[in-house]
Design an enzyme around this catalytic site. Structure first.
Site, PDB file in Angstrom:
ATOM      1  N   ARG A 139      -2.390   8.954  -1.229  1.00 60.45           N
ATOM      2  CA  ARG A 139      -1.808   8.312  -2.415  1.00 60.45           C
ATOM      3  C   ARG A 139      -2.954   7.696  -3.206  1.00 60.45           C
ATOM      4  O   ARG A 139      -3.620   6.781  -2.728  1.00 60.45           O
ATOM      5  CB  ARG A 139      -0.801   7.245  -1.982  1.00 60.45           C
ATOM      6  CG  ARG A 139      -0.057   6.554  -3.119  1.00 60.45           C
ATOM      7  CD  ARG A 139       0.897   5.512  -2.551  1.00 60.45           C
ATOM      8  NE  ARG A 139       1.718   4.877  -3.570  1.00 60.45           N
ATOM      9  CZ  ARG A 139       1.345   3.829  -4.303  1.00 60.45           C
ATOM     10  NH1 ARG A 139       0.140   3.293  -4.103  1.00 60.45           N
ATOM     11  NH2 ARG A 139       2.167   3.315  -5.208  1.00 60.45           N
ATOM     12  N   LYS A 151      -8.340   0.006  -2.791  1.00 54.22           N
ATOM     13  CA  LYS A 151      -7.924  -1.245  -2.168  1.00 54.22           C
ATOM     14  C   LYS A 151      -9.107  -2.179  -1.908  1.00 54.22           C
ATOM     15  O   LYS A 151     -10.271  -1.778  -1.939  1.00 54.22           O
ATOM     16  CB  LYS A 151      -7.139  -0.957  -0.887  1.00 54.22           C
ATOM     17  CG  LYS A 151      -5.752  -0.393  -1.205  1.00 54.22           C
ATOM     18  CD  LYS A 151      -4.837  -0.284  -0.006  1.00 54.22           C
ATOM     19  CE  LYS A 151      -3.433   0.126  -0.461  1.00 54.22           C
ATOM     20  NZ  LYS A 151      -2.494   0.297   0.657  1.00 54.22           N
TER      21      LYS A 151
END
Length: 265
Positions: free
Chosen positions: A243, A204
């Site tokens: 994840r 991210k």
């Protein structure tokens, strides 16, 4: 949890797995590289992403889910749409991962309750196109916990068995980079809610910002070492799962933590 984005526009790998056969092959490769389950999604939730209609979402994900499930892969479906969730479960998905935590589609919690499957409740305030306009908190950890508790209460009120609830602090969703770090620093607080915790930090932007050089973000596919570091910290904080886009480094990190704990027991 390995990620299969059957999308043309996901932030990390948009378009790479958009073809059905390529997506299936990628899902199988993720399992071979250490993923315990594979999260299949057909709608990008990157900041600014435009919604996809349910028919297109289903066209993207259902053949992939069907074939991966047929091959014995544990599949979760990443969707905010109740109809897509229903059809994905019929195709063999065994977990519902709703990044809106049941807020985007009022039918979603009823679908999860009726199916009796694990349901990921992620902290969520707004859809991708507007979510970064909703990053104001008095205390980000306390406020996210309070809002997530309300989402959990709503899910239970809809009939979802508390034993099937998994929580997710929603890193990057209506959060600034600094707020993501605050949440990660206090992952233990999320266990106080009484449910397993999923951590989704892989590649991210806040990792790209941390690793930036000469004013440029570190490219998404060069954030794996930082992702594995987050996976190590998540394992130390007893997260249920991480994840990730590339399972092997994170799977290795989790094994290291498990072996260290075994030696210290």
């Amino acid at each position: 949890m390995g990620v299969v984005n059957v999308t043309p526009d996901s932030f990390s790998d948009g378009g790479r797995w958009f073809d059905t056969d390529t997506a299936i092959a990628h899902g199988l490769a993720l399992v071979a590289r250490g993923a315990d389950l594979v999260d299949v999604g057909g709608e990008s939730t990157r900041p600014g992403a435009v919604r996809v209609d349910p028919e297109e979402e289903q066209r993207r994900v259902l053949p992939v889910i069907t074939e991966l499930a047929r091959r014995g892969v544990v599949v979760s479906v990443d969707t905010m749409n109740a109809e897509t969730a229903e059809r994905a479960l019929d195709a063999g998905a065994r977990i519902l991962n709703d990044v809106s935590g049941g807020r985007a589609d009022p039918r979603m919690t009823a679908v999860a309750a009726d199916a009796g499957v694990p349901f990921v409740v992620m902290h969520w305030r707004a859809h991708s196109a507007q979510m970064q306009q909703h990053t104001e908190y008095d205390d980000v950890v306390a406020d996210v916990l309070d809002e997530l508790q309300q989402q959990i209460d709503d899910a239970v009120a809809a009939g979802i068995d508390p034993a099937n609830i998994i929580t997710d602090p929603g890193l990057g969703f209506s959060k600034t980079g600094a707020q993501n770090w605050e949440l990660l620093a206090q992952l233990d607080a999320f266990h106080a809610l009484g449910f397993p915790v999923l951590v989704a930090a892989s590649r991210k932007r806040f990792l790209g910002e941390l690793l930036a050089a000469h004013g440029s973000l570190r490219p998404t596919d060069e954030r794996e070492d930082a992702t594995a570091a987050i996976s190590t910290l998540s394992a130390l904080a007893d997260a249920w799962a991480v994840r990730v886009h590339e399972p092997r480094p994170s799977a290795d990190a989790v094994r290291v933590v498990a072996r260290m704990r075994e030696a210290g027991a």
